[in-house]
Motif scaffolding. Structure first.
Motif: not given
Length: 308
Positions: A85-108
């Protein structure tokens, strides 16, 4: 300009005080650069070697060829999954902000909820039960690491959709249904292989390599909710630019195809293996996976021997 009433030493002190927010941003950027360099240096190992080893050990576990401490070892499964999973996580990391964390938290949260309902009631996937422990189990019923297994699959399907559709990805009525279809297609590869190696089983077994049609109705529901949340999580233009410029962000999908595609081939699940082949075609269409890139991603010693 300094206030006339301000002493020179006060001006110097104020200039020496750095902005905490700026420092945090610089530290984050430096960390992201180090992680990206680590992924680039080990792309072949992560995207090919790890899933090949995973396929071999999982099939060996299913066939009783490994000793008990190694067969279906949850720590090895979780470690291998994290690495892939590490390439995906590292690749998206620069685009992860509060909105992304909130939405991904809801998906979780949704992932846990729908799986728990599914285990207890048989809805919406059909009655199924886990055959092995995929690490610690929440409430003794579902894997605690379930989001690690599910959420990246949705992200991979969504990112591939953006790249393959090109300009059509700007149209929600095209982008969203295509992403949902890609999520369901992911499970057309995953579930038959997972059933074959004993990860879980359906009662009664279904007609698609032991998987019932109800499972895909459930994935259509889950995929719709997850794809909509992922679509809201990121600024699409910024995300698309990141995906286009980050050459390794889809390597996790490569790992998925290698791992589960190989298991399907070994068990003769040819239709499921064919769907994995379609994902290969989608990856090739992104124009980032070719012979030149393979030679670049190979370890230096292997690359030199291939060139000689």
């Amino acid at each position: 300009m300094a206030d006339p009433g301000t002493r020179p030493d006060e001006v110097a002190d104020s200039d020496s005080v750095s902005d905490p927010i700026s420092e945090t941003g610089e530290r984050r950027a430096a960390l992201e650069r180090r992680l990206e360099a680590l992924i680039r240096e080990n792309r072949f190992t992560i995207a090919v070697v790890f899933p090949v080893i995973g396929a071999v050990t999982l099939v060996a576990s299913a066939e009783g060829l490994l000793p008990r401490p190694l067969a279906y070892n949850p720590l090895l499964i979780l470690f291998g999954t994290l690495v892939m999973r590490s390439p995906l996580v590292v690749g998206l990391l620069p685009r992860v902000d509060r909105r992304a964390l909130a939405c991904l938290g809801l998906v979780t949260a949704y992932t846990y909820a729908i799986e728990l309902v599914g285990v207890r009631t048989g809805w919406p996937y059909g009655t199924f039960e886990y055959g092995i422990r995929l690490g610690p189990m929440l409430f003794g019923e579902i894997p605690l690491a379930l989001p690690l297994f599910f959420v990246p699959l949705v992200l991979n399907a969504y990112l591939l959709t953006l790249l393959v559709l090109g300009g059509w990805s700007a149209r929600p009525l095209v982008r969203i249904p295509t992403a949902i279809a890609a999520v369901v297609a992911v499970d057309l590869v995953l579930d038959p292989a997972a059933v074959a190696i004993g990860f879980w089983s359906y009662v009664p077994p279904g007609g698609y390599y032991g998987v019932p049609a109800s499972n895909y109705v459930g994935w259509l529901l889950s995929g719709t909710v997850a794809a909509l949340l992922v679509d809201r999580a990121f600024d699409r233009a910024a995300l698309l630019e990141r995906v286009r410029t980050c050459e390794f962000v889809l390597d996790d999908l490569v790992s998925f195809v290698v791992l589960w595609g190989a298991i399907n081939v070994l068990y003769g699940n040819w239709l499921a293996a064919s769907v994995a082949g379609l994902f290969c075609l989608g990856l090739f269409r992104t124009e980032r996976y070719d012979r030149e890139l393979l030679l670049t991603a190979l370890p230096a010693s292997v690359g030199r021997s291939r060139d000689s």
